[in-house]
Design a protein around this motif. Structure first.
Motif, PDB file in Angstrom:
ATOM      1  N   LEU A   1       1.279  -1.340   0.265  1.00  0.00           N
ATOM      2  CA  LEU A   1      -0.353  -0.051   0.104  1.00  0.00           C
ATOM      3  C   LEU A   1       0.980   1.428  -0.371  1.00  0.00           C
ATOM      4  CD1 LEU A   1      -2.481  -1.280   2.656  1.00  0.00           C
ATOM      5  CD2 LEU A   1      -3.105  -0.884   0.718  1.00  0.00           C
ATOM      6  N   ARG A   2       0.300   2.490  -0.467  1.00  0.00           N
ATOM      7  CA  ARG A   2       1.521   3.648  -0.628  1.00  0.00           C
ATOM      8  C   ARG A   2       0.511   5.351   0.082  1.00  0.00           C
ATOM      9  NH1 ARG A   2       2.105   1.870  -6.979  1.00  0.00           N
ATOM     10  NH2 ARG A   2       0.535   3.580  -6.794  1.00  0.00           N
ATOM     11  N   GLU A   3       0.921   5.592   0.470  1.00  0.00           N
ATOM     12  CA  GLU A   3       0.180   7.043   1.153  1.00  0.00           C
ATOM     13  C   GLU A   3       0.264   7.855  -0.340  1.00  0.00           C
ATOM     14  OE1 GLU A   3       1.901  11.424   3.083  1.00  0.00           O
ATOM     15  OE2 GLU A   3       3.561   9.301   2.114  1.00  0.00           O
ATOM     16  N   GLY A   4      -1.332   7.797   0.257  1.00  0.00           N
ATOM     17  CA  GLY A   4      -2.401   8.651  -0.426  1.00  0.00           C
ATOM     18  C   GLY A   4      -3.179   7.295  -1.334  1.00  0.00           C
ATOM     19  N   ASP A   5      -2.945   6.497  -1.500  1.00  0.00           N
ATOM     20  CA  ASP A   5      -3.607   5.456  -1.414  1.00  0.00           C
ATOM     21  C   ASP A   5      -5.550   5.273  -0.862  1.00  0.00           C
ATOM     22  OD1 ASP A   5      -2.616   4.233  -3.843  1.00  0.00           O
ATOM     23  OD2 ASP A   5      -1.486   2.144  -2.277  1.00  0.00           O
ATOM     24  N   CYS A   6      -5.926   4.589  -0.203  1.00  0.00           N
ATOM     25  CA  CYS A   6      -7.583   4.771   0.274  1.00  0.00           C
ATOM     26  C   CYS A   6      -8.116   2.878  -0.268  1.00  0.00           C
ATOM     27  CB  CYS A   6      -9.075   5.539  -0.250  1.00  0.00           C
ATOM     28  SG  CYS A   6     -10.268   5.231   0.494  1.00  0.00           S
ATOM     29  N   LEU A   7      -8.238   2.297   1.475  1.00  0.00           N
ATOM     30  CA  LEU A   7      -8.291   1.760   1.443  1.00  0.00           C
ATOM     31  C   LEU A   7     -10.501   1.699   1.574  1.00  0.00           C
ATOM     32  CD1 LEU A   7      -7.067  -1.133   1.999  1.00  0.00           C
ATOM     33  CD2 LEU A   7      -7.447  -1.677   4.062  1.00  0.00           C
ATOM     34  N   VAL A   8     -11.140   0.426   1.331  1.00  0.00           N
ATOM     35  CA  VAL A   8     -12.892   0.937   1.338  1.00  0.00           C
ATOM     36  C   VAL A   8     -12.849  -0.741   2.075  1.00  0.00           C
ATOM     37  CG1 VAL A   8     -14.825   0.943   0.303  1.00  0.00           C
ATOM     38  CG2 VAL A   8     -13.336   2.227  -0.601  1.00  0.00           C
ATOM     39  N   LEU A   9     -13.701  -0.832   3.078  1.00  0.00           N
ATOM     40  CA  LEU A   9     -13.590  -1.824   3.477  1.00  0.00           C
ATOM     41  C   LEU A   9     -15.453  -1.636   4.094  1.00  0.00           C
ATOM     42  CD1 LEU A   9     -11.197  -1.176   5.622  1.00  0.00           C
ATOM     43  CD2 LEU A   9     -11.043  -3.735   5.816  1.00  0.00           C
ATOM     44  N   ASN A  10     -16.081  -2.527   4.089  1.00  0.00           N
ATOM     45  CA  ASN A  10     -17.515  -3.273   3.996  1.00  0.00           C
ATOM     46  C   ASN A  10     -17.572  -2.936   6.167  1.00  0.00           C
ATOM     47  OD1 ASN A  10     -20.147  -3.900   4.235  1.00  0.00           O
ATOM     48  ND2 ASN A  10     -19.703  -5.611   2.844  1.00  0.00           N
ATOM     49  N   ASP A  11     -18.735  -2.152   6.484  1.00  0.00           N
ATOM     50  CA  ASP A  11     -18.749  -2.373   7.550  1.00  0.00           C
ATOM     51  C   ASP A  11     -19.848  -3.189   7.933  1.00  0.00           C
ATOM     52  OD1 ASP A  11     -20.632  -0.896   7.472  1.00  0.00           O
ATOM     53  OD2 ASP A  11     -19.611   0.816   8.958  1.00  0.00           O
TER      54      ASP A  11
ATOM     55  N   GLY B   1      -4.408   9.451  -6.016  1.00  0.00           N
ATOM     56  CA  GLY B   1      -4.079   8.197  -5.462  1.00  0.00           C
ATOM     57  C   GLY B   1      -4.710   7.225  -5.944  1.00  0.00           C
ATOM     58  N   ARG B   2      -5.016   5.179  -5.475  1.00  0.00           N
ATOM     59  CA  ARG B   2      -5.119   4.786  -5.350  1.00  0.00           C
ATOM     60  C   ARG B   2      -6.735   4.200  -4.605  1.00  0.00           C
ATOM     61  NH1 ARG B   2      -0.583   0.002  -5.542  1.00  0.00           N
ATOM     62  NH2 ARG B   2      -0.886   0.861  -3.537  1.00  0.00           N
ATOM     63  N   ILE B   3      -7.427   3.381  -5.480  1.00  0.00           N
ATOM     64  CA  ILE B   3      -8.906   2.959  -4.792  1.00  0.00           C
ATOM     65  C   ILE B   3      -8.658   1.447  -4.607  1.00  0.00           C
ATOM     66  CG2 ILE B   3     -11.283   2.971  -4.245  1.00  0.00           C
ATOM     67  CD1 ILE B   3     -11.846   5.718  -5.512  1.00  0.00           C
ATOM     68  N   ILE B   4      -8.145   0.798  -3.209  1.00  0.00           N
ATOM     69  CA  ILE B   4      -8.140  -0.329  -3.341  1.00  0.00           C
ATOM     70  C   ILE B   4      -9.641  -1.008  -2.231  1.00  0.00           C
ATOM     71  CG2 ILE B   4      -6.983  -2.481  -1.985  1.00  0.00           C
ATOM     72  CD1 ILE B   4      -4.752  -0.186  -2.738  1.00  0.00           C
ATOM     73  N   THR B   5     -10.237  -1.838  -2.758  1.00  0.00           N
ATOM     74  CA  THR B   5     -11.432  -2.604  -2.231  1.00  0.00           C
ATOM     75  C   THR B   5     -11.167  -3.456  -1.090  1.00  0.00           C
ATOM     76  OG1 THR B   5     -12.032  -3.071  -4.445  1.00  0.00           O
ATOM     77  CG2 THR B   5     -13.775  -1.383  -3.241  1.00  0.00           C
ATOM     78  N   VAL B   6     -11.541  -3.728  -0.257  1.00  0.00           N
ATOM     79  CA  VAL B   6     -11.727  -5.326   0.474  1.00  0.00           C
ATOM     80  C   VAL B   6     -12.860  -5.540   0.384  1.00  0.00           C
ATOM     81  CG1 VAL B   6     -11.246  -6.281   2.984  1.00  0.00           C
ATOM     82  CG2 VAL B   6      -9.981  -4.156   2.389  1.00  0.00           C
TER      83      VAL B   6
ATOM     84  N   ILE C   1     -12.294   1.123  -9.153  1.00  0.00           N
ATOM     85  CA  ILE C   1     -11.134   0.868  -8.383  1.00  0.00           C
ATOM     86  C   ILE C   1     -10.313   0.590  -8.589  1.00  0.00           C
ATOM     87  CG2 ILE C   1     -12.550  -0.413  -6.687  1.00  0.00           C
ATOM     88  CD1 ILE C   1     -12.012  -3.039  -7.908  1.00  0.00           C
ATOM     89  N   ASP C   2      -8.959   0.437  -8.478  1.00  0.00           N
ATOM     90  CA  ASP C   2      -7.334   0.124  -8.787  1.00  0.00           C
ATOM     91  C   ASP C   2      -7.231  -1.236  -8.524  1.00  0.00           C
ATOM     92  OD1 ASP C   2      -7.443   2.899 -10.277  1.00  0.00           O
ATOM     93  OD2 ASP C   2      -7.444   3.527  -7.886  1.00  0.00           O
ATOM     94  N   GLY C   3      -7.714  -1.566  -7.386  1.00  0.00           N
ATOM     95  CA  GLY C   3      -7.534  -2.987  -6.849  1.00  0.00           C
ATOM     96  C   GLY C   3      -8.244  -3.485  -5.944  1.00  0.00           C
ATOM     97  N   MET C   4      -7.900  -4.508  -5.524  1.00  0.00           N
ATOM     98  CA  MET C   4      -8.825  -5.490  -4.694  1.00  0.00           C
ATOM     99  C   MET C   4      -7.926  -6.490  -3.852  1.00  0.00           C
ATOM    100  SD  MET C   4     -12.745  -7.263  -5.678  1.00  0.00           S
ATOM    101  CE  MET C   4     -11.871  -8.415  -7.442  1.00  0.00           C
ATOM    102  N   ILE C   5      -8.832  -6.982  -2.571  1.00  0.00           N
ATOM    103  CA  ILE C   5      -8.659  -7.562  -1.479  1.00  0.00           C
ATOM    104  C   ILE C   5      -9.162  -8.701  -1.330  1.00  0.00           C
ATOM    105  CG2 ILE C   5      -7.675  -8.245   0.875  1.00  0.00           C
ATOM    106  CD1 ILE C   5      -5.976  -5.404   1.045  1.00  0.00           C
ATOM    107  N   THR C   6      -9.279  -9.356  -1.279  1.00  0.00           N
ATOM    108  CA  THR C   6     -10.105 -10.845  -1.711  1.00  0.00           C
ATOM    109  C   THR C   6      -9.592 -11.949  -1.578  1.00  0.00           C
ATOM    110  OG1 THR C   6     -12.170 -11.505  -3.405  1.00  0.00           O
ATOM    111  CG2 THR C   6     -10.039 -11.196  -4.186  1.00  0.00           C
ATOM    112  N   ASN C   7     -11.135 -13.244  -1.468  1.00  0.00           N
ATOM    113  CA  ASN C   7     -10.347 -14.392  -0.776  1.00  0.00           C
ATOM    114  C   ASN C   7     -10.379 -14.499  -2.086  1.00  0.00           C
ATOM    115  OD1 ASN C   7     -10.529 -13.827   1.946  1.00  0.00           O
ATOM    116  ND2 ASN C   7     -11.021 -15.265   2.927  1.00  0.00           N
TER     117      ASN C   7
END
Length: 342
Positions: free
Chosen positions: A50-60, A247-252, A291-297
């Protein structure tokens, strides 16, 4: 486009039945979505990507203890109920077993009268509409009587039901966990923030349709299920700012991805506050707008979820990554390991 194009061989022993003791100890496959290059990591090291300025988006969203066990008032026959979606007031769309015993007008008793319900109608896929009666607060009664609705491929009992919740869960309403978020701890999120990465939240209430197999041969004929989402004004403004600043938008997770793509698709690529129902179906050929990237199972063969990640990184790259994951004995599905597509 044939559904069989998204099939792969998965040995049953690779389906994770229980969560790891420590959330961040899961393995992490880092996949370059352009080249298909793969790196093998541990999830706790995700900050390195991850880089400074990125944004991590999580589902609450918060998983409801939505499985209830009751009896028919007139016969005492045992009935299992699974809450799917709240309709109006205290009416819920549910699945019941055995369904043939629950007809319109059937009354069901849970917890010796602590909670009761009457069937008022039917819904798609054999579901039942139940109208609940209780005293106090429904979610408190549900927390007392209900069990976690683990996915059908998990056969083990869960000792600690909080392990099927993310540490940031706060909006009750899901029938299943947004499982990519299960790898995070508060300490890891603090470490991510300390690196200058923005962390924000959306809500999408996950329905059991996420586990429903694709029953058609052609992807285009699949009828995608609907799920309720909410995006706040603060999150929308932050995402637009991050995008404008490069910045990059990275979804979880696929849930966060589907939410942002729904919003951006309706607003010329911009993010706005909003809520509603989404049935967006993302498969190869889709042009991502949010989005620019994604964390997933790692997902089920021939599922809408593997189609989504194939749209982001190409079917060829995803199937190669999954083949590698099987060979290296990664753990699959809800309690399994993670992939970072970047």
């Amino acid at each position: 486009m044939k559904v069989d194009l998204f099939d792969f061989h998965l040995p049953e022993e690779l389906i994770a039945q229980v969560p790891l003791k420590n959330r961040t100890d899961s393995r992490l496959m880092v996949l370059d979505k352009e080249t298909g290059d793969i790196k093998h990591e541990v999830f706790k090291n995700i900050t390195e990507y991850l880089r400074e300025g990125d944004c991590l988006v999580l589902n609450d969203t918060k998983v409801l203890p939505a499985r209830l066990f009751g009896v028919k008032k007139d016969t005492g026959a045992k009935i299992e109920v699974l809450l799917l979606k709240q309709l109006e007031g205290d009416q819920w769309e549910t699945l019941v077993k055995p369904a043939k015993r629950v007809k319109e007008g059937t009354e069901i008793d849970f917890g010796e009268g602590l909670l009761t319900a009457v069937c008022t109608g039917t819904s798609d896929h054999g579901g039942r509409i139940l109208d609940f009666k209780y005293e106090g607060i429904f979610y408190e009664v549900l927390d007392q009587l209900g069990e976690m609705p683990l996915p059908p491929y998990i056969k083990e009992q869960l000792d600690d039901r909080d392990r099927y919740q993310t540490v940031f869960a706060r909006e009750p309403g899901s029938a299943a966990a947004p499982t990519a978020g299960l790898h995070f701890t508060e300490a890891l999120l603090d470490e991510i923030k300390d690196k200058g990465v923005h962390v924000t939240f959306i809500t999408l209430h996950v329905g059991l349709g996420t586990f429903r197999p694709v029953s058609v041969d052609d992807v285009l004929e699949h009828d995608m299920h609907s799920e309720f989402y909410m995006v706040s004004e603060g999150t929308a403004k932050l995402l637009n700012k991050v995008r404008n600043n490069g910045g990059r938008i990275i979804t979880v997770g696929t849930t966060s991805t589907r939410t942002l793509e729904t919003i951006a698709s309706a607003n010329d690529g911009q993010f706005v506050e909003g809520s509603g129902w989404t049935n967006i179906f993302i498969y190869p050929g889709y042009q991502f707008k949010a989005i620019d990237g994604m964390i997933t199972n790692f997902h089920l063969p021939k599922s809408t979820l593997i189609m989504l990640v194939s749209a982001l990184a190409s079917r060829e790259n995803i199937l190669h990554a999954y083949k590698t994951a099987v060979e290296d004995e990664y753990r699959f599905f809800s309690f399994g390991d993670a992939m970072f597509i970047i």
